[in-house]
Design an enzyme around this catalytic site. Structure first.
Site, PDB file in Angstrom:
ATOM      1  N   ASN A 117       0.836  -1.213   0.000  1.00  0.00           N
ATOM      2  CA  ASN A 117       0.000   0.000   0.000  1.00  0.00           C
ATOM      3  C   ASN A 117       0.862   1.250   0.000  1.00  0.00           C
ATOM      4  OD1 ASN A 117      -2.360  -1.514   0.382  1.00  0.00           O
ATOM      5  ND2 ASN A 117      -2.258  -1.332   2.604  1.00  0.00           N
ATOM      6  N   GLY A 120       5.064  -6.005  25.507  1.00  0.00           N
ATOM      7  CA  GLY A 120       5.868  -7.026  24.832  1.00  0.00           C
ATOM      8  C   GLY A 120       5.017  -8.074  24.155  1.00  0.00           C
ATOM      9  N   ALA A 175       3.101  -0.001  11.886  1.00  0.00           N
ATOM     10  CA  ALA A 175       4.053  -1.038  11.461  1.00  0.00           C
ATOM     11  C   ALA A 175       4.857  -1.658  12.610  1.00  0.00           C
ATOM     12  CB  ALA A 175       4.995  -0.544  10.359  1.00  0.00           C
ATOM     13  N   ALA A 176       4.462  -1.372  13.861  1.00  0.00           N
ATOM     14  CA  ALA A 176       5.142  -2.036  14.994  1.00  0.00           C
ATOM     15  C   ALA A 176       4.914  -3.543  14.889  1.00  0.00           C
ATOM     16  CB  ALA A 176       4.598  -1.510  16.318  1.00  0.00           C
ATOM     17  N   GLY A 177       3.658  -3.915  14.633  1.00  0.00           N
ATOM     18  CA  GLY A 177       3.337  -5.345  14.496  1.00  0.00           C
ATOM     19  C   GLY A 177       4.088  -5.968  13.324  1.00  0.00           C
ATOM     20  N   ASP A 178       4.175  -5.247  12.219  1.00  0.00           N
ATOM     21  CA  ASP A 178       4.875  -5.765  11.025  1.00  0.00           C
ATOM     22  C   ASP A 178       6.359  -5.976  11.330  1.00  0.00           C
ATOM     23  OD1 ASP A 178       2.499  -5.568   9.641  1.00  0.00           O
ATOM     24  OD2 ASP A 178       2.926  -3.539   8.932  1.00  0.00           O
ATOM     25  N   ASN A 227      -2.471  -9.615  17.597  1.00  0.00           N
ATOM     26  CA  ASN A 227      -2.430  -8.678  18.722  1.00  0.00           C
ATOM     27  C   ASN A 227      -3.663  -8.999  19.572  1.00  0.00           C
ATOM     28  OD1 ASN A 227      -4.618  -7.424  17.481  1.00  0.00           O
ATOM     29  ND2 ASN A 227      -3.448  -5.663  16.763  1.00  0.00           N
ATOM     30  N   GLY A 243       1.740  -4.651  22.646  1.00  0.00           N
ATOM     31  CA  GLY A 243       2.193  -3.261  22.677  1.00  0.00           C
ATOM     32  C   GLY A 243       3.349  -3.086  23.642  1.00  0.00           C
ATOM     33  N   LYS A 300       0.871  -4.139   4.973  1.00  0.00           N
ATOM     34  CA  LYS A 300       1.416  -5.104   5.945  1.00  0.00           C
ATOM     35  C   LYS A 300       2.446  -6.045   5.338  1.00  0.00           C
ATOM     36  CE  LYS A 300      -2.584  -4.898   8.913  1.00  0.00           C
ATOM     37  NZ  LYS A 300      -2.004  -3.842   9.755  1.00  0.00           N
TER      38      LYS A 300
HETATM   39  P1  ATP Z   1       0.357  -1.787  14.899  1.00  0.00           P
HETATM   40  O1  ATP Z   1      -0.994  -2.165  14.368  1.00  0.00           O
HETATM   41  O2  ATP Z   1       0.423  -0.411  15.507  1.00  0.00           O
HETATM   42  O3  ATP Z   1       1.464  -2.067  13.963  1.00  0.00           O
HETATM   43  P2  ATP Z   1      -0.033  -4.104  16.561  1.00  0.00           P
HETATM   44  O4  ATP Z   1      -1.313  -3.820  17.296  1.00  0.00           O
HETATM   45  O5  ATP Z   1      -0.053  -5.052  15.446  1.00  0.00           O
HETATM   46  O6  ATP Z   1       0.659  -2.740  16.145  1.00  0.00           O
HETATM   47  P3  ATP Z   1       1.349  -4.191  19.067  1.00  0.00           P
HETATM   48  O7  ATP Z   1       1.069  -5.312  19.964  1.00  0.00           O
HETATM   49  O8  ATP Z   1       0.764  -2.862  19.442  1.00  0.00           O
HETATM   50  O9  ATP Z   1       1.004  -4.646  17.595  1.00  0.00           O
HETATM   51  O10 ATP Z   1       2.929  -3.978  18.950  1.00  0.00           O
HETATM   52  C1  ATP Z   1       3.766  -4.940  18.334  1.00  0.00           C
HETATM   53  C2  ATP Z   1       5.079  -4.963  19.069  1.00  0.00           C
HETATM   54  O11 ATP Z   1       5.686  -3.676  18.991  1.00  0.00           O
HETATM   55  C3  ATP Z   1       4.981  -5.274  20.571  1.00  0.00           C
HETATM   56  O12 ATP Z   1       4.910  -6.663  20.812  1.00  0.00           O
HETATM   57  C4  ATP Z   1       6.262  -4.623  21.066  1.00  0.00           C
HETATM   58  O13 ATP Z   1       7.364  -5.470  20.809  1.00  0.00           O
HETATM   59  C5  ATP Z   1       6.398  -3.389  20.165  1.00  0.00           C
HETATM   60  N1  ATP Z   1       5.806  -2.205  20.787  1.00  0.00           N
HETATM   61  C6  ATP Z   1       4.597  -1.666  20.532  1.00  0.00           C
HETATM   62  N2  ATP Z   1       4.374  -0.570  21.288  1.00  0.00           N
HETATM   63  C7  ATP Z   1       5.491  -0.394  22.032  1.00  0.00           C
HETATM   64  C8  ATP Z   1       5.910   0.570  23.012  1.00  0.00           C
HETATM   65  N3  ATP Z   1       5.114   1.566  23.391  1.00  0.00           N
HETATM   66  N4  ATP Z   1       7.153   0.425  23.550  1.00  0.00           N
HETATM   67  C9  ATP Z   1       7.973  -0.583  23.182  1.00  0.00           C
HETATM   68  N5  ATP Z   1       7.629  -1.526  22.267  1.00  0.00           N
HETATM   69  C10 ATP Z   1       6.421  -1.438  21.704  1.00  0.00           C
HETATM   70  O1  RIB Z   2       0.499  -2.462   9.598  1.00  0.00           O
HETATM   71  C1  RIB Z   2       0.601  -1.149   9.085  1.00  0.00           C
HETATM   72  C2  RIB Z   2       0.079  -1.086   7.683  1.00  0.00           C
HETATM   73  O2  RIB Z   2      -1.311  -1.371   7.694  1.00  0.00           O
HETATM   74  C3  RIB Z   2       0.191   0.272   7.034  1.00  0.00           C
HETATM   75  O3  RIB Z   2       1.440   0.459   6.394  1.00  0.00           O
HETATM   76  C4  RIB Z   2      -0.997   0.329   6.091  1.00  0.00           C
HETATM   77  O4  RIB Z   2      -0.647   0.262   4.738  1.00  0.00           O
HETATM   78  C5  RIB Z   2      -1.889  -0.851   6.503  1.00  0.00           C
HETATM   79  O5  RIB Z   2      -1.842  -1.846   5.582  1.00  0.00           O
END
Ligand code: ATP
Ligand code: RIB
Length: 313
Positions: free
Chosen positions: A14, A229, A254-257, A188, A226, A43
């Site tokens: 995307n 951990g 992209a934290a999850g990615d 998540n 988040g 993603k």
């Molecule tokens: P997103 O959709 O924003 O990409 P997500 O909901 O898929 O995230 P999260 O569980 O929020 O996933 O975050 C993924 C990982 O990122 C966590 O397991 C952790 O390792 C790291 N992380 C996220 N937020 C924080 C934070 N505030 N401080 C340190 N590490 C973080």
């Molecule tokens: O996980 C983050 C991604 O979700 C963004 O880059 C956006 O393109 C959506 O697909």
């Protein structure tokens, strides 16, 4: 020097249209953005890019339109060292798009327009079976048609690959025969709730919901939490793998990615599971300190440096 196994990422591409806002607008409200930027995301592409930046040998299976966004996305991935020659360039279609609002708190809200990602279907996966056969680790999510994702998982499992599914965005359910093909499922908290219909507020509730998925055949469930951990559950029980929390959160997109890519690279490098999750937590922690999706992903050196720094403390 550890030998690096091959990773294949199947997933979406995307162009992210990112609006920085003070707070999320309420229904019916019009607000002014504090800033705007257009950055490569999706993603699948984020996970492939992160695999490349973290030192993995990664081939990406995806589809883009024949437009500027598609070109910019491929450039971003190639710069990260990702093999993009199998990415489908779809004539008369536009590259996927995402409208993302990022609040000052770092939280985000996303609306996607799939576009060319829809072409990443079962047929496309079937035509790239050789790539899956050559891989050791296969990583995928749900931003492309689920028939293609399921086919990829079934074939990868049958060929004895390590299979990671990041169930994002989460469907209501995943068929049991697909769950049985998974070495790692990485929801998540919201996705875990959606998949199991169970409460996920407390650690006990998270463990109970993870156990339901283990009973259906998943080998390891890793729930990302988040700033808390990740919670790893498998036959040996459940344990928290703590996040690196001393850093300032700017944008969690992209934290999850990044976490999923860290896990894939760690496993491909031959790190033990706990060490691979540690790499995932470190890489994801750095990503939340920076703006954007692919723009926020750290290098392997940066992630390893953070791990070493925290160990010395
Ligand atoms: P997103 O959709 O924003 O990409 P997500 O909901 O898929 O995230 P999260 O569980 O929020 O996933 O975050 C993924 C990982 O990122 C966590 O397991 C952790 O390792 C790291 N992380 C996220 N937020 C924080 C934070 N505030 N401080 C340190 N590490 C973080
Ligand atoms: O996980 C983050 C991604 O979700 C963004 O880059 C956006 O393109 C959506 O697909």
């Amino acid at each position: 020097m550890k030998s690096m196994k091959k990773i294949v990422v199947l997933g979406s591409s995307n162009m992210d249209l990112v609006f920085s806002v003070e707070e999320m607008p309420r229904t019916g409200e019009t607000i002014k953005s504090r800033g705007f930027h257009k950055v490569p995301g999706g993603k699948g592409a984020n996970q492939a890019c992160a695999c490349g930046k973290l030192g993995g040998e990664c081939t990406f299976l995806s589809a883009v339109g024949e437009d500027d966004s598609g070109k910019r996305l491929l450039e971003s991935l190639e710069k990260a060292g990702v093999h993009t020659d199998k990415v489908l360039k779809k004539e008369n279609d536009t590259t996927g798009m995402a409208a993302i609002m990022v609040a000052v708190s770092g939280d985000n809200s996303i609306v996607i327009v799939p576009g060319a990602n829809q072409a990443c279907d079962r047929e496309y996966v079937e035509s790239n079976m050789d790539v899956i056969e050559e891989a050791d680790v296969v990583l995928t999510q749900f931003e492309t048609p689920k028939e293609g994702v399921f086919k990829c998982i079934q074939e990868a499992k049958a060929a004895g690959k390590t299979v990671i599914l990041n169930p994002a965005p989460a469907p209501d359910a995943i068929p049991k025969e697909i769950l049985q093909g998974l070495d790692y499922l990485t929801p998540n908290e919201t996705e875990l709730n959606r998949l199991t219909g169970m409460p996920v507020e407390t650690i006990e509730e998270l463990e109970k919901a993870s156990k339901v998925l283990l009973a259906m055949g998943v080998k390891n469930v890793i729930v990302t939490l988040g700033k808390r951990g990740a919670l790893l559950s498998n036959v040996a029980g459940s344990r928290i793998c703590p996040a690196f929390t001393h850093l300032k959160v700017v944008d969690t997109t992209a934290a999850g990615d990044t976490f999923n890519a860290g896990l894939a690279v760690g496993l491909a490098e031959g790190r033990c599971l706990e060490e691979a999750i540690c790499l995932a937590n470190a890489a994801a922690a750095i990503s939340v300190t920076r703006n954007g999706a692919q723009t926020s992903i750290p290098t392997k050196e940066e992630a390893d440096e953070l791990i070493l720094k925290m160990r010395d403390k």
